[in-house]
Design an enzyme around this catalytic site. Structure first.
Site, PDB file in Angstrom:
ATOM      1  N   ASP A 129      -2.928   2.229  -2.394  1.00 32.42           N
ATOM      2  CA  ASP A 129      -2.195   1.207  -3.133  1.00 32.42           C
ATOM      3  C   ASP A 129      -2.778  -0.205  -2.992  1.00 32.42           C
ATOM      4  O   ASP A 129      -3.692  -0.575  -3.710  1.00 32.42           O
ATOM      5  CB  ASP A 129      -0.717   1.228  -2.737  1.00 32.42           C
ATOM      6  CG  ASP A 129      -0.037   2.530  -3.133  1.00 32.42           C
ATOM      7  OD1 ASP A 129      -0.753   3.490  -3.438  1.00 32.42           O
ATOM      8  OD2 ASP A 129       1.204   2.598  -3.136  1.00 32.42           O
ATOM      9  N   GLU A 169       8.481   6.563   6.625  1.00 31.95           N
ATOM     10  CA  GLU A 169       7.291   6.469   5.766  1.00 31.95           C
ATOM     11  C   GLU A 169       6.127   5.819   6.512  1.00 31.95           C
ATOM     12  O   GLU A 169       4.981   6.241   6.387  1.00 31.95           O
ATOM     13  CB  GLU A 169       7.635   5.669   4.515  1.00 31.95           C
ATOM     14  CG  GLU A 169       6.502   5.513   3.533  1.00 31.95           C
ATOM     15  CD  GLU A 169       6.883   4.656   2.330  1.00 31.95           C
ATOM     16  OE1 GLU A 169       6.170   4.725   1.313  1.00 31.95           O
ATOM     17  OE2 GLU A 169       7.884   3.904   2.410  1.00 31.95           O
TER      18      GLU A 169
END
Length: 819
Positions: A555, A789
């Site tokens: 990302d 996460e």
């Protein structure tokens, strides 16, 4: 003698040349007409060919691969795989079951605390604020035990499957509710069970009194006829139970929560705990559905049971084709079968991972068992069409409908298939159940189109689409994702003889793997031989501090500040080296010519070529290359009104990127995960001096090392923990991610087993990093109830979405030293 009179200027009388008579008028018109027709035919042909070419390019993106499917259409049927037909294949809800079929009958659980503020629970939502939830035990096939801690009470959900008949057998649920504080005032809780058809089949409710639903009979194409029984609950602090039910329709499964909310009324009375008075509660009342065109809508039957805790409810599904059952799967029979499955899983877990032998305490073993259970228990079965687009499509188009049996990263935030995540998921799933891994691989590869593209995010069907922001729904054909399925394949093909199941998969998958491999080389290639560039980077150099590369999986990890065709991405080059290695191995197993894959692998693992293309001496590490400057910042743009302009019409201030020094072609000065790829994918020679330099960076606390794991970006990087936009906090710019940390631990272990000058150094780092990861993830799980996460590089605390039981569950393999 004849003289040439023209030489002497003389003349000689000659008869006039003969002339052909003019053609008849009709013949001349025929010739003109013929030319006109030919011109029209040629023009129309060119026009038609142009339109055909345009059409063929437009449909190419949704044209599936011509090779036969790896999985035949009936491979998930109850006849082919009865033990896998029913399952907890709805990870997006707290408890739900469905079959592995396109239009399954689905079941689900909701609950509502009638004490205090009423909040209906159904789909897994971070906003629900639950203290914890997740599977404690789940073997991926036969049973599951889950604990859900709500505010003031705990629900324990258990299910058991029983094989038999022609339609996947029977199954039963048991829901047990207990108050956290038995001395507190009695808590009234409503448990709602629903069964719904997804566009086909029928349901018929049956009552044993005016308000109590006792059973539902139904039929569907895949299940034949069946019955769902609702026995009377056990327990209840006052012994009183109230019942409500609803029979209705809605336009799809993703509307069920809204239907229930809309039908609830607080006009019902339930005896108080001391039976002296009555109290009002919310119950299913009436629901007037809008008029839906056609008959392809969802039929729903919902059964509500309201009672004081502690209490227990059971639900039984029985297939009519199962004629030899020995009594219902409830009560003592349910408990006996559940305990048998639990013992079997514990023994199997011990044999697979040997954690007790490595000195782990029973609570740590339970933690690892829960991590595995959430991985396999979170696998979903989806069916539907992705929305895709290529440069030849002016608007998104529907991909051909297809099934997908896959694990998901997060039940609350990402309850769908992600291509690069799945390769990591399968590393753990393959250790536990290779059959599940082979089937997931087959489902993913069967999604490939004729060009070799696989949509990286699978948002199949309206229910899955309802959980995704609109800007992320459409998948673009030029966009890749790391080919991590090769990571899983390498593990499945390593360490002995490949099973017959594996060889059968490889024969079916080989044409698709070839096309996928070629697609990367044809669409993600760089300007120089054996260089690669991720397509799909954000092109908005004004909005982003550093334009994101979502396609890389990393990302917002810093890349070249100004995207261009000159870029070279070292992580993608390393992924292709891995892919070349695995394709070479597959060719050897199948007796195919793998010369080109072997040649590519040799070129991509050539350390001198790698160093020339990607080693930055200034950084002291491997790096991307491109049009780059470090001198960028986000600053507030304030627009002043022009003379006479209404100040209210001036746009609000916004953060924009300011470039203080022009970019130039150079290595990108970002030390972090991308720099480690030649190491973590084991491309570096064990005697390479570059390996020693990377190990130094790895252990440097001012760069990558923390007591909790390896951070994603060095503290020395200008973009360390920097926001990318006003609303875009740092993601891969410092936090600790478990998938990459797993690869680091694995690489340290493997280099510690190779002869070379850094062997002892790698072994020491391996032991230290492994201990740090295990200690922190276990501690955070005990404190918060979840795997996360990512983890904070300063405190080790979990952050991002939760539960994140996708690749964070790889901690099991770290504990087991399964590399």
């Amino acid at each position: 003698m004849t003289r040439d009179r023209r030489r002497h200027g003389g003349s000689e009388h000659r008869p006039p040349p003969s002339r052909k008579p003019p053609p008849p008028p009709g013949r001349e018109w025929s010739r003109v007409l013929l030319v006109a027709i030919l011109s029209c035919v040629i023009g129309l042909s060119a026009f038609g060919y142009g339109h055909y070419k345009k059409w063929s390019l437009a449909v190419r993106v949704v044209t599936l691969h011509p090779a036969p499917l790896i999985l035949t259409p009936n491979s998930t049927s109850p006849a082919a795989a009865p033990h896998l037909f029913w399952g907890s294949y709805r990870p997006q809800v707290y408890l739900g079951m469905k079959t592995r079929s396109p239009r399954s009958v689905v079941t689900g659980l909701m609950w509502l605390s009638q004490s205090g503020s009423s909040s209906l629970r159904h789909t897994c939502e971070q906003g629900d604020g639950l203290e914890r939830y997740g599977w404690l035990m789940h073997d991926g096939v036969n049973f599951g035990v889950q604990e859900i801690k709500d505010k003031g009470f705990t629900l324990r959900t258990e299910f058991v499957k029983r094989p038999g008949g022609r339609h996947g057998g029977d199954w039963s649920w048991r829901i047990t509710g207990t108050p956290d504080d038995p001395a507190s005032p009695a808590r009234l809780v409503s448990v709602l069970f629903y069964v719904a058809t997804d566009g086909q089949g029928s349901l018929t409710p049956h009552m044993d009194s005016r308000d109590r639903l006792s059973s539902v009979t139904g039929t569907s194409e895949e299940l034949g006829t069946f019955t769902i029984h609702f026995p009377r609950p056990e327990g209840g602090a006052s012994g009183h139970v109230s019942y409500n039910h609803l029979v209705t329709v809605c336009p799809g499964l993703h509307h069920i929560t809204d239907v229930v909310r809309s039908s609830m009324r607080d006009r019902f009375n339930h005896p108080a705990a001391d039976s002296s008075t009555k109290r009002r509660y919310f119950g299913l009342d009436t629901y007037q559905p809008p008029s839906y065109p056609g008959s392809d809508h969802t039929h729903i039957v919902i059964h509500q049971v309201s009672m004081y805790l502690p209490a227990q409810v059971e639900i039984l599904f029985e297939s009519d084709s199962f004629t030899q059952r020995q009594g219902p799967l409830s009560g003592a029979a349910f408990t006996t079968e559940l305990e048998t499955h639990k013992r079997n899983m514990e023994e199997r877990f011990r044999e697979r991972f040997h954690l007790e032998e490595k000195g782990f305490m029973s609570e740590q073993v339970s933690f690892a068992q829960a991590a595995l259970s959430n991985m396999v228990g979170g696998m979903g079965y989806f069916y539907g069409s992705s929305l895709v687009q290529s440069r030849h499509n002016p608007e998104p188009v529907a991909y051909p409908p297809a099934p997908l049996h896959t694990a998901v990263p997060s039940r609350s935030f990402f309850p769908r298939g992600f291509l690069w995540d799945e390769g990591f998921h399968l590393l753990l799933i393959a250790r536990w159940d290779p059959t599940l891994a082979w089937q997931s691989l087959a489902h993913w590869l069967d999604l490939i189109n004729a060009d070799g593209w696989i949509p990286r995010e699978q948002i199949l069907g309206p229910e899955a689409r309802s959980k995704v922001p609109a800007e992320f729904v459409v998948q673009w054909e030029e966009n890749a994702n790391p080919p991590t399925l090769f990571l899983a394949l390498r593990q499945l093909l390593t360490g002995g003889t490949v099973s017959a199941e594996g060889l059968q998969f490889l024969r079916g998958a080989f044409p698709r793997l070839q096309t996928w491999y070629d697609w990367f080389n044809n669409t993600q290639n760089g300007l120089l031989p054996y260089t690669y560039r991720w397509r799909g980077r954000d092109r908005d150099t004004l909005r982003f501090l550093n334009p994101k590369t979502l396609t890389s999986g990393l990302d917002d990890y810093p890349r070249a500040s100004h995207p261009s065709d000159d870029e070279r991405h070292v992580d993608l080059r390393c992924w292709m080296a891995l892919a070349s290695e695995v394709m070479t191995t597959i060719c050897e197993l199948l007796g195919e010519d793998g010369g080109r894959y072997k040649a590519s692998h040799m070129a991509l693992t050539d350390n001198s070529r790698l160093d020339k293309l990607h080693w930055s001496e200034r950084l002291g590490a491997y790096a991307d290359y491109g049009n780059h400057t470090q001198n960028v910042a986000l600053e507030w743009e304030r627009i002043r009104p022009t003379p006479g302009q209404d100040p209210r019409s001036v746009p609000p201030p916004r953060l924009i990127r300011v470039v203080r020094k022009p970019p130039k072609l150079q290595f990108v000065g970002a030390l972090g995960y991308v720099s480690l790829f030649p190491f973590i994918l084991e491309i570096l020679s064990p005697d390479s001096p570059k390996l020693g330099r990377l190990l130094d960076h790895l252990r440097d606390a001012d760069r990558l090392w923390t007591p909790y794991g390896i951070r994603s970006l060095s503290k020395s990087s200008p973009l360390f923990l920097q926001r990318n936009t006003e609303h875009d906090p740092p993601y891969w710019r410092g936090p600790i991610w478990i998938n990459i940390n797993y690869l680091v631990v694995r690489a340290l272990y493997r280099y510690s087993q190779m002869e070379g000058p850094y062997r002892e150094r790698a072994l020491g780092l391996y032991r230290e990093l492994r201990t740090n990861l295990i200690s922190n993830l276990y501690r955070q799980y005990k404190e918060s109830g979840f795997l996360w996460e990512q983890y904070n590089d300063q405190t080790g605390r979990g952050q991002g979405c939760h539960p994140f039981t996708g690749w964070s569950s790889l901690i099991v393999l770290v504990m087991a030293e399964e590399f």
